[in-house]
Scaffold this motif. Sequence first.
Motif, PDB file in Angstrom:
ATOM      1  N   TYR A  65      -7.229  -8.027   6.671  1.00 47.42           N
ATOM      2  CA  TYR A  65      -6.240  -8.102   5.595  1.00 47.42           C
ATOM      3  C   TYR A  65      -6.909  -8.262   4.237  1.00 47.42           C
ATOM      4  O   TYR A  65      -6.301  -7.962   3.211  1.00 47.42           O
ATOM      5  CB  TYR A  65      -5.219  -9.202   5.894  1.00 47.42           C
ATOM      6  N   TYR A 124       0.826  -1.206   0.000  1.00 42.88           N
ATOM      7  CA  TYR A 124       0.000   0.000   0.000  1.00 42.88           C
ATOM      8  C   TYR A 124       0.862   1.258   0.000  1.00 42.88           C
ATOM      9  O   TYR A 124       0.622   2.198  -0.769  1.00 42.88           O
ATOM     10  CB  TYR A 124      -0.917  -0.018   1.218  1.00 42.88           C
ATOM     11  N   GLN A 166      -5.092  -0.318  10.476  1.00 41.73           N
ATOM     12  CA  GLN A 166      -5.468   0.734   9.528  1.00 41.73           C
ATOM     13  C   GLN A 166      -4.333   0.941   8.540  1.00 41.73           C
ATOM     14  O   GLN A 166      -3.166   0.798   8.892  1.00 41.73           O
ATOM     15  CB  GLN A 166      -5.742   2.069  10.245  1.00 41.73           C
ATOM     16  N   LEU A 167      -4.676   1.313   7.320  1.00 39.86           N
ATOM     17  CA  LEU A 167      -3.633   1.603   6.327  1.00 39.86           C
ATOM     18  C   LEU A 167      -3.014   2.974   6.558  1.00 39.86           C
ATOM     19  O   LEU A 167      -1.841   3.189   6.261  1.00 39.86           O
ATOM     20  CB  LEU A 167      -4.205   1.494   4.913  1.00 39.86           C
ATOM     21  N   GLN A 197      -7.722  -4.604   3.220  1.00 41.87           N
ATOM     22  CA  GLN A 197      -6.476  -3.873   3.014  1.00 41.87           C
ATOM     23  C   GLN A 197      -5.757  -4.340   1.744  1.00 41.87           C
ATOM     24  O   GLN A 197      -5.263  -3.510   0.965  1.00 41.87           O
ATOM     25  CB  GLN A 197      -5.570  -4.042   4.237  1.00 41.87           C
ATOM     26  N   ASN A 224      -7.426  -2.953  -1.264  1.00 44.86           N
ATOM     27  CA  ASN A 224      -7.158  -1.534  -1.477  1.00 44.86           C
ATOM     28  C   ASN A 224      -5.805  -1.302  -2.128  1.00 44.86           C
ATOM     29  O   ASN A 224      -5.670  -0.421  -2.987  1.00 44.86           O
ATOM     30  CB  ASN A 224      -7.268  -0.776  -0.151  1.00 44.86           C
TER      31      ASN A 224
END
Length: 415
Positions: free
Chosen positions: A165, A120, A405-406, A168, A171
Amino acid sequence: MSRTSPHTSPEGGQVSRRGLLKTAGGLTAALALGAGATATTADAAPAAFTHPGMLHNAGDINRAKVRVAAGDDPWLSGWNRLTANSHSQSTWAPRATATVIRGGTGENYSLLFNDIAAAYQNALRWKVGGTEANARCAANILNAWSRTLTTVTGNADRFLAAGIYGWQFANACELMRDYPAFDLAAAQDMMVRVFYPLNNQFLTGHNDACITNYWANWDLCNMASVMAIGILTDNAAKYDQAVTYFKSGAGNGSIQHAVPFLYGNVEGYDLGQWQESGRDQGHTVMGMGQMGALCEMAWNQGDDLYSYDGRRFMKAAQYVAKYNLNMNVPFTTYTWGTGQNCAQQSQTVLGSGSRGQVRPVWAMLHYHYGRRLLLDDKYISQMCFTVAPEGGGGDYGTTSGGFDQLGFGTLMYAK
């Protein structure tokens, strides 16, 4: 509510985002609301998903790119936080494995959450900074896991792994979907084969437990994963499953169960007690990030869950922020059923454990309620600027809580 049906006003009189687009006249309104909006006709929802359209839309990315290039704060401070993180370096090497275990013997799930953070963060560096090396790194990480991972297992905590996960990973894939070296088809296939069955199993069966046994975050992360997989794979049925559960699901992640008690005009502000508030504040603040991610992804597809049921989520976020700013909030005894036989337990006071814990969840909420909608979000705003600039995985410790959280909301949401 189906993506293929007209949207009505949610409870509490809030007009849906799609409804606003229709009322204001399609494309003109879409442009006014941001690049992630999709124009609608008077009779139908958008025919296709918006991409990129999860946590970040094209407008978010372009704004960050322009502002960082100009050296403007707070975007530059957010960017500096990103580039200083070890996970954002283009030298990060993936550690993909066929089986991920969370809970019980042989736990190795830190391999996955660290690699997701790296994918990410490298994807963000490519999107905002244009650096090819970061793009290659992100693609390599995502390709390695997409082609290797076959099983997520462990004790009940496997459902947390599949949820957190899952959304995430999707994303990170969404940011990379237009990069030629990224194998989107492999990622889509893996998400549907490995993550979705566990997400669906939890939301429909709750591990054979009493429906109230699991905390809101368990539902929320699995809802977010189902939504993200739906967007990644252009699957309306999966997307609808998540939206419907948010509005009317049986478990604690649906909005009225996640925010069971409302308080009007407390020192001038409406507040909502969060389902985990009597537990501790680490998990409560985590809930702001999990529900926030769900609402932001839906917003970028034209659904305003942020405002659903009289902005019930905003009232909860105000409540959680206020208490974690060391102010007093009301509390109603919370009683629920546990285990398989629904044995009753009760919490009679707020859980003060981890009070004031910093997690990168507040920028997303403030820049939506306070800047997009121009509402008075006093406590959310204070919390946002108390913890700014937000970092991400690797900036908040080495254990899983620091990767729930990212992050990097200051960079990506400031307006």
